[in-house]
Motif scaffolding. Structure first.
Motif, PDB file in Angstrom:
ATOM      1  N   MET A  67       9.617  -8.893  38.682  1.00 28.41           N
ATOM      2  CA  MET A  67      10.588  -9.428  37.726  1.00 28.41           C
ATOM      3  C   MET A  67      11.658 -10.257  38.423  1.00 28.41           C
ATOM      4  SD  MET A  67      11.073  -6.170  35.119  1.00 28.41           S
ATOM      5  CE  MET A  67      12.274  -7.015  34.098  1.00 28.41           C
ATOM      6  N   ALA A  68      12.189  -9.749  39.514  1.00 28.87           N
ATOM      7  CA  ALA A  68      13.232 -10.483  40.236  1.00 28.87           C
ATOM      8  C   ALA A  68      12.681 -11.781  40.802  1.00 28.87           C
ATOM      9  CB  ALA A  68      13.789  -9.613  41.358  1.00 28.87           C
ATOM     10  N   ASP A  69      11.466 -11.728  41.332  1.00 30.55           N
ATOM     11  CA  ASP A  69      10.853 -12.926  41.905  1.00 30.55           C
ATOM     12  C   ASP A  69      10.647 -13.988  40.835  1.00 30.55           C
ATOM     13  OD1 ASP A  69       9.433 -14.370  44.116  1.00 30.55           O
ATOM     14  OD2 ASP A  69       7.747 -14.153  42.721  1.00 30.55           O
ATOM     15  N   ARG A  70      10.140 -13.589  39.675  1.00 27.66           N
ATOM     16  CA  ARG A  70       9.926 -14.557  38.582  1.00 27.66           C
ATOM     17  C   ARG A  70      11.253 -15.159  38.135  1.00 27.66           C
ATOM     18  NH1 ARG A  70       4.885 -14.646  36.179  1.00 27.66           N
ATOM     19  NH2 ARG A  70       5.853 -15.897  34.537  1.00 27.66           N
ATOM     20  N   PHE A  71      12.252 -14.311  37.986  1.00 30.68           N
ATOM     21  CA  PHE A  71      13.559 -14.777  37.535  1.00 30.68           C
ATOM     22  C   PHE A  71      14.143 -15.801  38.515  1.00 30.68           C
ATOM     23  CE2 PHE A  71      18.217 -14.209  37.738  1.00 30.68           C
ATOM     24  CZ  PHE A  71      18.559 -14.662  36.480  1.00 30.68           C
ATOM     25  N   LEU A  72      14.110 -15.488  39.806  1.00 29.31           N
ATOM     26  CA  LEU A  72      14.708 -16.386  40.804  1.00 29.31           C
ATOM     27  C   LEU A  72      13.930 -17.691  40.920  1.00 29.31           C
ATOM     28  CD1 LEU A  72      15.594 -13.674  43.471  1.00 29.31           C
ATOM     29  CD2 LEU A  72      17.214 -14.977  42.063  1.00 29.31           C
ATOM     30  N   ARG A  73      12.598 -17.627  40.780  1.00 30.68           N
ATOM     31  CA  ARG A  73      11.824 -18.871  40.837  1.00 30.68           C
ATOM     32  C   ARG A  73      12.126 -19.758  39.641  1.00 30.68           C
ATOM     33  NH1 ARG A  73       6.802 -18.079  40.057  1.00 30.68           N
ATOM     34  NH2 ARG A  73       6.549 -15.820  40.120  1.00 30.68           N
ATOM     35  N   GLU A  74      12.329 -19.168  38.483  1.00 31.21           N
ATOM     36  CA  GLU A  74      12.663 -19.951  37.299  1.00 31.21           C
ATOM     37  C   GLU A  74      14.052 -20.570  37.429  1.00 31.21           C
ATOM     38  OE1 GLU A  74      12.187 -17.141  34.186  1.00 31.21           O
ATOM     39  OE2 GLU A  74       9.988 -17.252  34.169  1.00 31.21           O
ATOM     40  N   VAL A  75      14.974 -19.812  37.982  1.00 34.55           N
ATOM     41  CA  VAL A  75      16.327 -20.335  38.206  1.00 34.55           C
ATOM     42  C   VAL A  75      16.285 -21.510  39.166  1.00 34.55           C
ATOM     43  CG1 VAL A  75      18.559 -19.800  39.264  1.00 34.55           C
ATOM     44  CG2 VAL A  75      17.511 -18.171  37.685  1.00 34.55           C
ATOM     45  N   GLU A  76      15.518 -21.364  40.245  1.00 37.78           N
ATOM     46  CA  GLU A  76      15.430 -22.429  41.242  1.00 37.78           C
ATOM     47  C   GLU A  76      14.789 -23.670  40.650  1.00 37.78           C
ATOM     48  OE1 GLU A  76      13.991 -22.974  45.876  1.00 37.78           O
ATOM     49  OE2 GLU A  76      13.086 -21.410  44.628  1.00 37.78           O
ATOM     50  N   ALA A  77      13.748 -23.470  39.845  1.00 34.06           N
ATOM     51  CA  ALA A  77      13.071 -24.614  39.226  1.00 34.06           C
ATOM     52  C   ALA A  77      13.979 -25.349  38.256  1.00 34.06           C
ATOM     53  CB  ALA A  77      11.806 -24.142  38.509  1.00 34.06           C
ATOM     54  N   GLU A  89      18.249  -1.763  36.769  1.00 36.41           N
ATOM     55  CA  GLU A  89      19.079  -1.572  37.969  1.00 36.41           C
ATOM     56  C   GLU A  89      18.391  -2.137  39.207  1.00 36.41           C
ATOM     57  OE1 GLU A  89      19.709   2.589  38.215  1.00 36.41           O
ATOM     58  OE2 GLU A  89      21.013   2.699  36.437  1.00 36.41           O
ATOM     59  N   LEU A  90      17.105  -1.866  39.330  1.00 33.47           N
ATOM     60  CA  LEU A  90      16.364  -2.343  40.501  1.00 33.47           C
ATOM     61  C   LEU A  90      16.298  -3.873  40.526  1.00 33.47           C
ATOM     62  CD1 LEU A  90      13.407   0.232  40.497  1.00 33.47           C
ATOM     63  CD2 LEU A  90      15.360   0.161  42.075  1.00 33.47           C
ATOM     64  N   VAL A  91      16.084  -4.475  39.380  1.00 31.81           N
ATOM     65  CA  VAL A  91      16.022  -5.938  39.316  1.00 31.81           C
ATOM     66  C   VAL A  91      17.379  -6.533  39.673  1.00 31.81           C
ATOM     67  CG1 VAL A  91      15.712  -7.919  37.787  1.00 31.81           C
ATOM     68  CG2 VAL A  91      14.141  -5.980  37.650  1.00 31.81           C
ATOM     69  N   ARG A  92      18.448  -5.935  39.152  1.00 29.08           N
ATOM     70  CA  ARG A  92      19.790  -6.436  39.433  1.00 29.08           C
ATOM     71  C   ARG A  92      20.085  -6.367  40.937  1.00 29.08           C
ATOM     72  NH1 ARG A  92      22.387  -2.915  36.873  1.00 29.08           N
ATOM     73  NH2 ARG A  92      22.045  -3.875  34.846  1.00 29.08           N
ATOM     74  N   GLU A  93      19.700  -5.270  41.557  1.00 31.95           N
ATOM     75  CA  GLU A  93      19.919  -5.129  43.000  1.00 31.95           C
ATOM     76  C   GLU A  93      19.187  -6.224  43.765  1.00 31.95           C
ATOM     77  OE1 GLU A  93      18.555  -1.237  43.891  1.00 31.95           O
ATOM     78  OE2 GLU A  93      20.214  -0.219  42.848  1.00 31.95           O
ATOM     79  N   ARG A  94      17.965  -6.512  43.386  1.00 34.46           N
ATOM     80  CA  ARG A  94      17.169  -7.517  44.089  1.00 34.46           C
ATOM     81  C   ARG A  94      17.721  -8.920  43.881  1.00 34.46           C
ATOM     82  NH1 ARG A  94      14.593  -3.124  43.684  1.00 34.46           N
ATOM     83  NH2 ARG A  94      12.621  -2.597  44.724  1.00 34.46           N
ATOM     84  N   VAL A  95      18.177  -9.200  42.680  1.00 33.88           N
ATOM     85  CA  VAL A  95      18.755 -10.518  42.414  1.00 33.88           C
ATOM     86  C   VAL A  95      20.049 -10.690  43.188  1.00 33.88           C
ATOM     87  CG1 VAL A  95      19.811 -11.970  40.629  1.00 33.88           C
ATOM     88  CG2 VAL A  95      17.660 -10.777  40.158  1.00 33.88           C
ATOM     89  N   GLU A  96      20.877  -9.653  43.230  1.00 39.58           N
ATOM     90  CA  GLU A  96      22.154  -9.745  43.945  1.00 39.58           C
ATOM     91  C   GLU A  96      21.950  -9.879  45.450  1.00 39.58           C
ATOM     92  OE1 GLU A  96      24.232  -6.299  42.697  1.00 39.58           O
ATOM     93  OE2 GLU A  96      24.882  -7.167  40.773  1.00 39.58           O
ATOM     94  N   ARG A  97      20.848  -9.347  45.977  1.00 39.68           N
ATOM     95  CA  ARG A  97      20.571  -9.470  47.410  1.00 39.68           C
ATOM     96  C   ARG A  97      19.939 -10.804  47.777  1.00 39.68           C
ATOM     97  NH1 ARG A  97      18.291  -4.101  47.075  1.00 39.68           N
ATOM     98  NH2 ARG A  97      16.236  -5.065  47.301  1.00 39.68           N
ATOM     99  N   SER A  98      19.532 -11.540  46.759  1.00 38.07           N
ATOM    100  CA  SER A  98      18.838 -12.799  47.014  1.00 38.07           C
ATOM    101  C   SER A  98      19.776 -13.814  47.690  1.00 38.07           C
ATOM    102  CB  SER A  98      18.336 -13.391  45.695  1.00 38.07           C
ATOM    103  OG  SER A  98      17.988 -14.743  45.851  1.00 38.07           O
ATOM    104  N   PRO A  99      19.272 -14.576  48.678  1.00 36.43           N
ATOM    105  CA  PRO A  99      20.103 -15.632  49.311  1.00 36.43           C
ATOM    106  C   PRO A  99      20.614 -16.631  48.273  1.00 36.43           C
ATOM    107  CG  PRO A  99      18.117 -15.208  50.594  1.00 36.43           C
ATOM    108  CD  PRO A  99      17.959 -14.440  49.309  1.00 36.43           C
ATOM    109  N   MET A 100      19.817 -16.897  47.247  1.00 36.72           N
ATOM    110  CA  MET A 100      20.239 -17.841  46.216  1.00 36.72           C
ATOM    111  C   MET A 100      21.502 -17.353  45.505  1.00 36.72           C
ATOM    112  SD  MET A 100      18.194 -19.062  42.788  1.00 36.72           S
ATOM    113  CE  MET A 100      16.710 -19.320  43.749  1.00 36.72           C
ATOM    114  N   THR A 101      21.539 -16.074  45.205  1.00 35.36           N
ATOM    115  CA  THR A 101      22.696 -15.509  44.517  1.00 35.36           C
ATOM    116  C   THR A 101      23.911 -15.476  45.438  1.00 35.36           C
ATOM    117  OG1 THR A 101      21.218 -14.138  43.189  1.00 35.36           O
ATOM    118  CG2 THR A 101      23.553 -13.532  43.228  1.00 35.36           C
TER     119      THR A 101
END
Length: 257
Positions: A193-203, A241-253
């Motif tokens: 879920m986090a990976d899909r979300f971040l790829r969509e944001v980047e695109a 919670e797990l998705v939020r943690e992964r998104v917040e740890r992302s370099p993009m965020t």
């Protein structure tokens, strides 16, 4: 001279109706005779017939007394007003019948066609009826307050649903509803879920905040929708919670911050 029972029988109404007309002042109440009975004359018969005729024609009781005392010109004007009011009521009833008939259309009654079709696509995909209803009710709330934005959002959702990978992900997410909050599979699903979300944001070339509905929905609405969905499942709460943690740890965020 007639008793109240004979008067009612003669005109074709009930004794109870005659007494009601007395109470409302439509029909004058005669004095009792020496034997204790009320006696009605011909004028009372004519008066009651006029009341009955107007009541059966749909004239409100509150207006009958006005018409009884009106001159011909005012009578015609009042009748026209009553006719227009009845026409409005008939149209309202027709609209209600159309809405009742539309109940057989299911989601199509409450939602725009694009969203109703998406709901049917979820059923065809094999999503549980529980999951379908959660989506449906959420879209009903969104479409009611944001009809234009809801169509934009549903276009994005339907485009996602056309992707095979997303379809598999969606089915897994639906099944996760019944998992234990400690199930290790939640971590893998959160990664997806986090990976899909971040790829969509980047695109899209926007930051993580701009890619959500929070720029449109109020805090209360976000809380309402979030609680409505997540209260169904402790596993889904943990997954969030797990998705939020992964998104917040992302370099993009972190770069955005």
């Amino acid at each position: 001279m007639l008793t109240i029972k004979r008067l009612a029988e003669y005109v074709g109404v009930t004794v109870r109706a005659v007494r009601h007309y007395h109470q409302t002042g439509l029909l004058p109440e005669p004095e009792r005779d020496a034997s204790g009975y009320r006696r009605y004359d011909a004028q009372a018969v004519v008066h009651l017939i006029r009341i009955k005729t107007m009541a059966e024609a749909g004239v409100p009781l509150t207006r009958i007394q006005e018409l009884m005392a009106a001159d011909p010109e005012r009578f015609a004007q009042a009748v026209d007003e009553i006719d227009q009011a009845l026409a409005r009521q008939i149209e309202e009833l027709r609209q209600r019948r159309r809405r009742v008939a539309g109940l057989v259309a299911g989601e199509h009654l409450f939602l725009p066609a694009e969203i109703a079709e998406y709901i049917e696509e979820l059923r065809a995909l094999g999503v549980s009826e529980r999951g379908v209803l959660v989506e449906r009710d959420g879209w009903i709330m969104l479409a009611a307050n944001y009809p234009d934005k809801a169509l934009e959002w549903i276009a994005q959702k339907r485009a996602q649903l056309a992707d095979t990978g997303f379809r598999q992900f969606y089915r897994t997410y639906d099944q996760a509803h019944d998992w234990d909050p400690t199930d290790p599979r939640l971590a893998d699903l959160a990664d997806t879920m986090a990976d899909r979300f971040l790829r969509e944001v980047e695109a899209a070339g926007v930051d993580t905040a701009d890619w959500t509905m929070q720029k449109v929905l109020s805090d209360d609405e976000q809380a309402l929708l979030g609680a409505y969905v997540n209260d169904y499942s402790p596993a889904w709460l943990r997954l969030n919670e797990l998705v939020r943690e992964r998104v917040e740890r992302s370099p993009m965020t972190r770069d955005v911050k």
